[in-house]
Design a protein around this motif. Structure first.
Motif, mmCIF file in Angstrom:
data_model
loop_
_atom_site.group_PDB
_atom_site.id
_atom_site.type_symbol
_atom_site.label_atom_id
_atom_site.label_comp_id
_atom_site.label_asym_id
_atom_site.label_seq_id
_atom_site.Cartn_x
_atom_site.Cartn_y
_atom_site.Cartn_z
ATOM 1 N N UNK A 119 3.655 8.579 9.561
ATOM 2 C CA UNK A 119 2.391 7.997 10.021
ATOM 3 C C UNK A 119 1.515 7.590 8.844
ATOM 4 N N UNK A 120 0.670 6.607 9.081
ATOM 5 C CA UNK A 120 -0.379 6.269 8.123
ATOM 6 C C UNK A 120 -1.690 6.846 8.636
ATOM 7 N N UNK A 121 -2.687 6.907 7.777
ATOM 8 C CA UNK A 121 -3.997 7.427 8.154
ATOM 9 C C UNK A 121 -4.787 6.316 8.849
ATOM 10 N N UNK A 122 -5.075 6.444 10.133
ATOM 11 C CA UNK A 122 -5.757 5.349 10.833
ATOM 12 C C UNK A 122 -7.186 5.123 10.364
ATOM 13 N N UNK A 123 -7.790 6.111 9.716
ATOM 14 C CA UNK A 123 -9.168 5.936 9.250
ATOM 15 C C UNK A 123 -9.235 5.169 7.936
ATOM 16 N N UNK A 124 -8.186 5.233 7.140
ATOM 17 C CA UNK A 124 -8.165 4.533 5.853
ATOM 18 C C UNK A 124 -7.139 3.420 5.796
ATOM 19 N N UNK A 125 -6.232 3.383 6.770
ATOM 20 C CA UNK A 125 -5.106 2.433 6.807
ATOM 21 C C UNK A 125 -4.146 2.645 5.643
ATOM 22 N N UNK A 126 -4.192 3.824 5.016
ATOM 23 C CA UNK A 126 -3.320 4.135 3.881
ATOM 24 C C UNK A 126 -2.089 4.900 4.341
ATOM 25 N N UNK A 127 -0.968 4.674 3.649
ATOM 26 C CA UNK A 127 0.236 5.466 3.872
ATOM 27 C C UNK A 127 0.533 6.226 2.581
ATOM 28 N N UNK A 128 0.438 7.537 2.652
ATOM 29 C CA UNK A 128 0.645 8.399 1.490
ATOM 30 C C UNK A 128 2.139 8.550 1.237
ATOM 31 N N UNK A 129 2.621 8.207 0.036
ATOM 32 C CA UNK A 129 4.046 8.385 -0.260
ATOM 33 C C UNK A 129 4.530 9.814 -0.034
ATOM 34 N N UNK A 130 3.631 10.782 -0.166
ATOM 35 C CA UNK A 130 4.018 12.175 0.051
ATOM 36 C C UNK A 130 4.480 12.405 1.480
ATOM 37 N N UNK A 131 3.961 11.613 2.420
ATOM 38 C CA UNK A 131 4.386 11.773 3.815
ATOM 39 C C UNK A 131 5.847 11.370 3.989
ATOM 40 N N UNK A 132 6.265 10.383 3.204
ATOM 41 C CA UNK A 132 7.679 10.006 3.243
ATOM 42 C C UNK A 132 8.515 11.104 2.611
#
Length: 402
Positions: free
Chosen positions: A142-155
């Motif tokens: 998932x990406x953060x819907x409040x910032x529209x960012x996708x943290x590489x750590x989530x992958x």
């Protein structure tokens, strides 16, 4: 190296786009750009001259062969790849489906595939369906819907020794978000998996460097950067040589031809070469076509960033809810106006000659994750020919609705 945006101004190229004579302000470029005359002429010329299936026996065959060779070289310059690793197809979507079936043939039940909710469905559903057919597990990021960012750590958190492939966009077609693809690539390869990158939106707004991205497969579409409608995949030829797709018995088995099912659309490939050449001459610097592309696209990006800043300020003044908030992103903005449904905004803008459509634009998982459901929002995007007058018209149209 920095580039002075004065090197490139939309006014210099707008006469090259016959469609602009209709008087519309095009903010629909994320769905496809307008086509310049040199590309139109290249397509027409390919069809007007003798043309046949590729070969060397006569002029018609040689013309087709030349078109293919030149197109592979042009794409290689565009993405800093190798011509032998350039595969052409009907669309990026069809190429992804084709390769998903080929790659999935090596998967076993319990293997894992990673997809993200930031992506266009063309980089989600082919992998989900292929995994279902092979009994593989799909893991979602998932990406953060409040910032529209996708943290590489989530992958990195979902990777295991059973991960076979990770699919991720280099730039969201809905939000413009540009994830840290290189960081994701490092984690993916540490896990021993393959990395598939959807660059359809990215290639229209950035200088592509496959080595810097670190991906194993990269797909894009020329119609997003002033070319014709078809798809392109680029990979290391050595990697492609390890893959064996279903194909016709007499079809060539060499790379990359083994992946190109049926006769190629030669006229469209001629158009793709012309599109790359067109981009390269916008603000050229250096000696090679690759260097010209780097300089030109960097100058265009600076121009688009300036116009995007104007749009962001206008949307803020109008009290719009802007969903495109990532720090690194393209010149694409997704937003809602207070009190006016997105579909109505798009309809009213179209009535005054401003093309700014609304929807989820096939990034349906992203739209749902933002809380927008299947309705989406208004999306505006810039192209090399977008100018200040276009922005003025868009802002005036939006202001009339507030």
């Amino acid at each position: 190296m920095s580039f002075d945006p004065v090197q490139f101004r939309p006014a210099q190229i707008r006469p090259d786009f016959p469609a602009l004579a209709a008087g519309l302000a095009h903010f629909d470029s994320p769905g496809g750009t307008q086509t310049p005359t040199p590309v139109i002429e290249a397509i027409s010329r390919a069809l007007a001259e003798p043309l046949a299936n590729r070969g060397h026996g006569n002029q018609a065959q040689r013309n087709a062969e030349t078109i293919v060779v030149e197109a592979r070289a042009a794409v290689a310059d565009l993405v800093a790849g190798r011509p032998e690793g350039v595969v052409f197809g009907r669309s990026a979507t069809s190429l992804t489906f084709d390769f998903a079936r080929t790659l999935a043939a090596t998967w076993s039940p319990g293997d894992e595939v990673v997809v993200s909710r930031l992506d266009h469905d063309a980089n989600i559903r082919p992998w989900v369906l292929a995994a279902e057919e092979r009994g593989a597990v799909v893991r979602w990021v998932d990406f953060d819907p409040t910032t529209a960012e996708l943290d590489p750590a989530r992958v990195a958190d979902v990777l295991t020794d059973r991960t076979r492939l990770v699919a991720l966009t280099a730039a969201s077609n809905l939000l413009g978000t540009k994830p840290d693809v290189a960081a994701v690539a490092a984690a993916v390869h540490t896990a021993g998996a393959l990395f598939w990158v959807d660059g359809v939106h990215y290639a229209a707004h950035a200088v592509v460097d496959l080595a810097a991205l670190g991906c194993d497969f990269f797909v894009c579409s020329p119609y997003k950067f002033c070319g014709p409608h078809h798809g392109i995949l680029v990979a290391d030829p050595a990697l492609l040589a390890t893959l064996h797709p279903a194909k016709l018995l007499p079809s060539a088995d060499v790379v990359p031809e083994r992946f190109e099912l049926g006769t190629l659309p030669y006229e469209l490939l001629a158009g793709a070469t012309a599109a790359v050449d067109y981009l390269a001459q916008l603000a050229p610097s250096g000696e090679s076509r690759r260097e010209h592309l780097q300089a030109s696209l960097a100058a265009v990006e600076q121009q688009e960033d300036r116009l995007t800043g104007r749009l962001e300020q206008a949307l803020a003044d109008l009290g719009a809810t802007v969903y495109s908030r990532a720090r690194h992103r393209t010149s694409t903005l997704l937003f809602d106006l207070p009190g006016t449904p997105a579909a109505v905004v798009a309809e009213r803008l179209a009535a005054v000659g401003v093309n700014a459509p609304a929807g989820h634009f096939y990034a349906i998982e992203a739209s749902r994750h933002l809380g927008l459901g299947d309705r989406g929002a208004v999306r505006v995007g810039l192209a090399p020919y977008t100018d200040d007058d276009d922005v003025d018209r868009l802002v005036a149209g939006l202001s009339a609705l507030s």
